[in-house]
Design a protein around this motif. Structure first.
Motif, PDB file in Angstrom:
ATOM      1  N   LEU A   1     -47.499 -10.705 -50.302  1.00 22.83           N
ATOM      2  CA  LEU A   1     -46.328  -9.989 -49.819  1.00 22.83           C
ATOM      3  C   LEU A   1     -45.585 -10.832 -48.783  1.00 22.83           C
ATOM      4  O   LEU A   1     -46.218 -11.557 -48.007  1.00 22.83           O
ATOM      5  N   PRO A   2     -44.263 -10.745 -48.744  1.00 18.85           N
ATOM      6  CA  PRO A   2     -43.550 -11.391 -47.627  1.00 18.85           C
ATOM      7  C   PRO A   2     -44.074 -10.835 -46.303  1.00 18.85           C
ATOM      8  O   PRO A   2     -44.230  -9.610 -46.170  1.00 18.85           O
ATOM      9  N   PRO A   3     -44.372 -11.687 -45.332  1.00 23.73           N
ATOM     10  CA  PRO A   3     -44.917 -11.195 -44.062  1.00 23.73           C
ATOM     11  C   PRO A   3     -44.052 -10.131 -43.390  1.00 23.73           C
ATOM     12  O   PRO A   3     -44.581  -9.226 -42.736  1.00 23.73           O
ATOM     13  N   VAL A   4     -42.732 -10.213 -43.565  1.00 23.92           N
ATOM     14  CA  VAL A   4     -41.870  -9.202 -42.945  1.00 23.92           C
ATOM     15  C   VAL A   4     -42.106  -7.832 -43.565  1.00 23.92           C
ATOM     16  O   VAL A   4     -41.960  -6.801 -42.895  1.00 23.92           O
ATOM     17  N   VAL A   5     -42.486  -7.800 -44.852  1.00 22.59           N
ATOM     18  CA  VAL A   5     -42.789  -6.524 -45.496  1.00 22.59           C
ATOM     19  C   VAL A   5     -44.071  -5.937 -44.915  1.00 22.59           C
ATOM     20  O   VAL A   5     -44.149  -4.737 -44.616  1.00 22.59           O
ATOM     21  N   THR A   6     -45.083  -6.782 -44.738  1.00 24.51           N
ATOM     22  CA  THR A   6     -46.320  -6.330 -44.106  1.00 24.51           C
ATOM     23  C   THR A   6     -46.041  -5.822 -42.704  1.00 24.51           C
ATOM     24  O   THR A   6     -46.559  -4.779 -42.282  1.00 24.51           O
ATOM     25  N   GLY A   7     -45.216  -6.552 -41.953  1.00 24.16           N
ATOM     26  CA  GLY A   7     -44.854  -6.119 -40.609  1.00 24.16           C
ATOM     27  C   GLY A   7     -44.112  -4.806 -40.608  1.00 24.16           C
ATOM     28  O   GLY A   7     -44.337  -3.951 -39.741  1.00 24.16           O
ATOM     29  N   LEU A   8     -43.233  -4.621 -41.581  1.00 23.68           N
ATOM     30  CA  LEU A   8     -42.492  -3.358 -41.689  1.00 23.68           C
ATOM     31  C   LEU A   8     -43.431  -2.190 -41.958  1.00 23.68           C
ATOM     32  O   LEU A   8     -43.291  -1.113 -41.365  1.00 23.68           O
ATOM     33  N   LEU A   9     -44.415  -2.404 -42.835  1.00 20.41           N
ATOM     34  CA  LEU A   9     -45.391  -1.358 -43.127  1.00 20.41           C
ATOM     35  C   LEU A   9     -46.204  -0.998 -41.882  1.00 20.41           C
ATOM     36  O   LEU A   9     -46.464   0.180 -41.612  1.00 20.41           O
ATOM     37  N   LEU A  10     -46.594  -2.011 -41.118  1.00 22.58           N
ATOM     38  CA  LEU A  10     -47.332  -1.758 -39.882  1.00 22.58           C
ATOM     39  C   LEU A  10     -46.460  -1.020 -38.876  1.00 22.58           C
ATOM     40  O   LEU A  10     -46.929  -0.133 -38.152  1.00 22.58           O
ATOM     41  N   LEU A  11     -45.184  -1.389 -38.824  1.00 23.21           N
ATOM     42  CA  LEU A  11     -44.253  -0.730 -37.907  1.00 23.21           C
ATOM     43  C   LEU A  11     -44.101   0.741 -38.257  1.00 23.21           C
ATOM     44  O   LEU A  11     -44.090   1.609 -37.372  1.00 23.21           O
ATOM     45  N   LYS A  12     -43.997   1.032 -39.552  1.00 22.36           N
ATOM     46  CA  LYS A  12     -43.874   2.423 -39.987  1.00 22.36           C
ATOM     47  C   LYS A  12     -45.161   3.202 -39.753  1.00 22.36           C
ATOM     48  O   LYS A  12     -45.132   4.399 -39.470  1.00 22.36           O
ATOM     49  N   LEU A  13     -46.283   2.526 -39.852  1.00 22.75           N
ATOM     50  CA  LEU A  13     -47.575   3.194 -39.694  1.00 22.75           C
ATOM     51  C   LEU A  13     -47.892   3.483 -38.231  1.00 22.75           C
ATOM     52  O   LEU A  13     -48.378   4.569 -37.887  1.00 22.75           O
ATOM     53  N   PHE A  14     -47.610   2.513 -37.361  1.00 24.08           N
ATOM     54  CA  PHE A  14     -47.982   2.643 -35.955  1.00 24.08           C
ATOM     55  C   PHE A  14     -46.801   2.982 -35.044  1.00 24.08           C
ATOM     56  O   PHE A  14     -46.991   3.162 -33.836  1.00 24.08           O
ATOM     57  N   GLY A  15     -45.591   3.063 -35.605  1.00 29.39           N
ATOM     58  CA  GLY A  15     -44.416   3.382 -34.807  1.00 29.39           C
ATOM     59  C   GLY A  15     -44.390   4.827 -34.340  1.00 29.39           C
ATOM     60  O   GLY A  15     -45.252   5.638 -34.706  1.00 29.39           O
ATOM     61  N   LYS A  16     -43.350   5.154 -33.574  1.00 19.83           N
ATOM     62  CA  LYS A  16     -43.273   6.493 -32.976  1.00 19.83           C
ATOM     63  C   LYS A  16     -43.195   7.608 -34.003  1.00 19.83           C
ATOM     64  O   LYS A  16     -43.636   8.731 -33.751  1.00 19.83           O
ATOM     65  N   LYS A  17     -42.615   7.317 -35.162  1.00 18.14           N
ATOM     66  CA  LYS A  17     -42.492   8.332 -36.200  1.00 18.14           C
ATOM     67  C   LYS A  17     -43.522   8.140 -37.316  1.00 18.14           C
ATOM     68  O   LYS A  17     -43.456   8.800 -38.349  1.00 18.14           O
ATOM     69  N   GLY A  18     -44.458   7.251 -37.094  1.00 14.85           N
ATOM     70  CA  GLY A  18     -45.467   6.973 -38.095  1.00 14.85           C
ATOM     71  C   GLY A  18     -46.577   8.000 -38.113  1.00 14.85           C
ATOM     72  O   GLY A  18     -46.700   8.823 -37.193  1.00 14.85           O
ATOM     73  N   PRO A  19     -47.432   7.972 -39.131  1.00 18.69           N
ATOM     74  CA  PRO A  19     -48.522   8.947 -39.252  1.00 18.69           C
ATOM     75  C   PRO A  19     -49.552   8.860 -38.132  1.00 18.69           C
ATOM     76  O   PRO A  19     -50.283   9.822 -37.893  1.00 18.69           O
ATOM     77  N   LEU A  20     -49.630   7.715 -37.455  1.00 17.30           N
ATOM     78  CA  LEU A  20     -50.592   7.572 -36.364  1.00 17.30           C
ATOM     79  C   LEU A  20     -49.957   7.797 -34.992  1.00 17.30           C
ATOM     80  O   LEU A  20     -50.621   7.636 -33.966  1.00 17.30           O
ATOM     81  N   ALA A  21     -48.672   8.163 -34.972  1.00 23.40           N
ATOM     82  CA  ALA A  21     -47.953   8.305 -33.700  1.00 23.40           C
ATOM     83  C   ALA A  21     -48.599   9.351 -32.791  1.00 23.40           C
ATOM     84  O   ALA A  21     -48.797   9.130 -31.589  1.00 23.40           O
ATOM     85  N   GLY A  22     -48.939  10.515 -33.368  1.00 24.27           N
ATOM     86  CA  GLY A  22     -49.518  11.586 -32.558  1.00 24.27           C
ATOM     87  C   GLY A  22     -50.838  11.191 -31.927  1.00 24.27           C
ATOM     88  O   GLY A  22     -51.079  11.450 -30.742  1.00 24.27           O
ATOM     89  N   LEU A  23     -51.696  10.541 -32.711  1.00 28.20           N
ATOM     90  CA  LEU A  23     -52.994  10.112 -32.204  1.00 28.20           C
ATOM     91  C   LEU A  23     -52.831   9.088 -31.095  1.00 28.20           C
ATOM     92  O   LEU A  23     -53.500   9.158 -30.054  1.00 28.20           O
ATOM     93  N   LEU A  24     -51.922   8.138 -31.291  1.00 29.00           N
ATOM     94  CA  LEU A  24     -51.710   7.095 -30.279  1.00 29.00           C
ATOM     95  C   LEU A  24     -51.141   7.675 -29.001  1.00 29.00           C
ATOM     96  O   LEU A  24     -51.521   7.293 -27.896  1.00 29.00           O
ATOM     97  N   GLU A  25     -50.205   8.618 -29.130  1.00 25.77           N
ATOM     98  CA  GLU A  25     -49.603   9.226 -27.947  1.00 25.77           C
ATOM     99  C   GLU A  25     -50.623  10.051 -27.167  1.00 25.77           C
ATOM    100  O   GLU A  25     -50.614  10.075 -25.939  1.00 25.77           O
ATOM    101  N   SER A  26     -51.501  10.733 -27.879  1.00 25.91           N
ATOM    102  CA  SER A  26     -52.501  11.569 -27.211  1.00 25.91           C
ATOM    103  C   SER A  26     -53.506  10.750 -26.421  1.00 25.91           C
ATOM    104  O   SER A  26     -54.048  11.205 -25.412  1.00 25.91           O
ATOM    105  N   THR A  27     -53.747   9.527 -26.863  1.00 24.92           N
ATOM    106  CA  THR A  27     -54.690   8.655 -26.161  1.00 24.92           C
ATOM    107  C   THR A  27     -53.996   7.725 -25.173  1.00 24.92           C
ATOM    108  O   THR A  27     -54.662   7.037 -24.406  1.00 24.92           O
ATOM    109  N   GLY A  28     -52.662   7.726 -25.197  1.00 24.93           N
ATOM    110  CA  GLY A  28     -51.918   6.845 -24.308  1.00 24.93           C
ATOM    111  C   GLY A  28     -52.031   5.379 -24.672  1.00 24.93           C
ATOM    112  O   GLY A  28     -51.794   4.495 -23.848  1.00 24.93           O
ATOM    113  N   PHE A  29     -52.374   5.110 -25.939  1.00 30.23           N
ATOM    114  CA  PHE A  29     -52.586   3.740 -26.397  1.00 30.23           C
ATOM    115  C   PHE A  29     -51.329   3.262 -27.121  1.00 30.23           C
ATOM    116  O   PHE A  29     -51.050   3.689 -28.236  1.00 30.23           O
ATOM    117  N   GLU A  30     -50.570   2.422 -26.486  1.00 30.99           N
ATOM    118  CA  GLU A  30     -49.348   1.897 -27.084  1.00 30.99           C
ATOM    119  C   GLU A  30     -49.645   0.606 -27.838  1.00 30.99           C
ATOM    120  O   GLU A  30     -50.370  -0.259 -27.351  1.00 30.99           O
TER     121      GLU A  30
END
Length: 222
Positions: free
Chosen positions: A55-84
């Motif tokens: 995969l183009p590295p920017v695509v992998t980075g985009l997927l990670l951004l969507k996964l760990f970003g503020k609106k991503g599926p892991l956003a709630g868990l990260l915010e609750s732990t204060g782990f940015e």
């Protein structure tokens, strides 16, 4: 070479080493499972974990951004732990680990495949648990391949650009690695710094590849 450049090099080496260290437990576990077990969907898992290689590295980075970003599926868990993660040094480690993992895993899997099964079976018949066989027999016999995978993964992490840019950004002194610094210096017209940093990167990569070659030289099944 300025103190800023020295800090940059140390930071890049540090996050690259941390990335492969974080990836190692997953690489050992999945590498052994892929080498020794058969199950439905194994080919799909193999294909999925190797995707960052093609995969183009920017695509992998985009997927990670969507996964760990503020609106991503892991956003709630990260915010609750204060782990940015996003746009911090942790995002750099995350991007490097994901991009380096396929090379690390491939070497580890091959190393485990070269471990003679009869030695593992002999240890089991002597009363060793599966965990003891794995730790005391499989890993020591596969150590050269594992070490080679670590070095190759480290080399891959050193050169990562696209995924790091997407998920960590280019923040001097915070998330900037050698490739990002070369990019920024090039656009700033600082040719002398570009070539100096490029030379440092080339030397480090050469040493890493040489070490990987030495570790894998003459490696074969017993």
């Amino acid at each position: 070479m300025s103190p800023e450049d020295i800090r940059l090099i140390i930071f890049t080496l540090g996050v690259s080493a941390l990335a492969v260290a974080v990836s190692l437990p997953f690489g050992l576990a999945l590498g052994w499972v892929l080498a020794r077990k058969q199950w439905p969907g194994k080919a799909l898992v193999e294909t999925f974990v190797m995707l960052p290689l093609v995969l183009p590295p920017v695509v992998t980075g985009l997927l990670l951004l969507k996964l760990f970003g503020k609106k991503g599926p892991l956003a709630g868990l990260l915010e609750s732990t204060g782990f940015e993660v996003i746009f911090t040094w942790k995002a750099v480690v995350l991007a490097l680990a994901v991009m380096a993992f396929p090379l690390l895993l491939r070497c580890i899997r091959t190393a485990f495949e070269e471990v003679p099964r009869h030695l593992e079976e002999a240890a089991a018949t002597l009363g060793k648990t599966p965990w003891q066989v794995f730790v005391r027999v499989s890993i020591p016999l596969a150590r050269r391949g594992i070490a080679g995978g670590l070095v190759l993964g480290f080399a891959r992490a050193l050169g990562e650009f696209g995924a790091t840019m997407m998920v960590a950004g280019l923040i001097p002194g915070v998330t900037e690695t050698l490739p990002l610094a070369i990019y920024r210096s090039f656009h700033a017209g600082d040719d002398s710094r570009v070539w100096m940093l490029a030379g440092v990167s080339a030397v480090i990569a050469f040493v890493a590849l040489w070490m990987a070659g030495r570790l894998n030289k003459g490696r074969h099944p017993l």
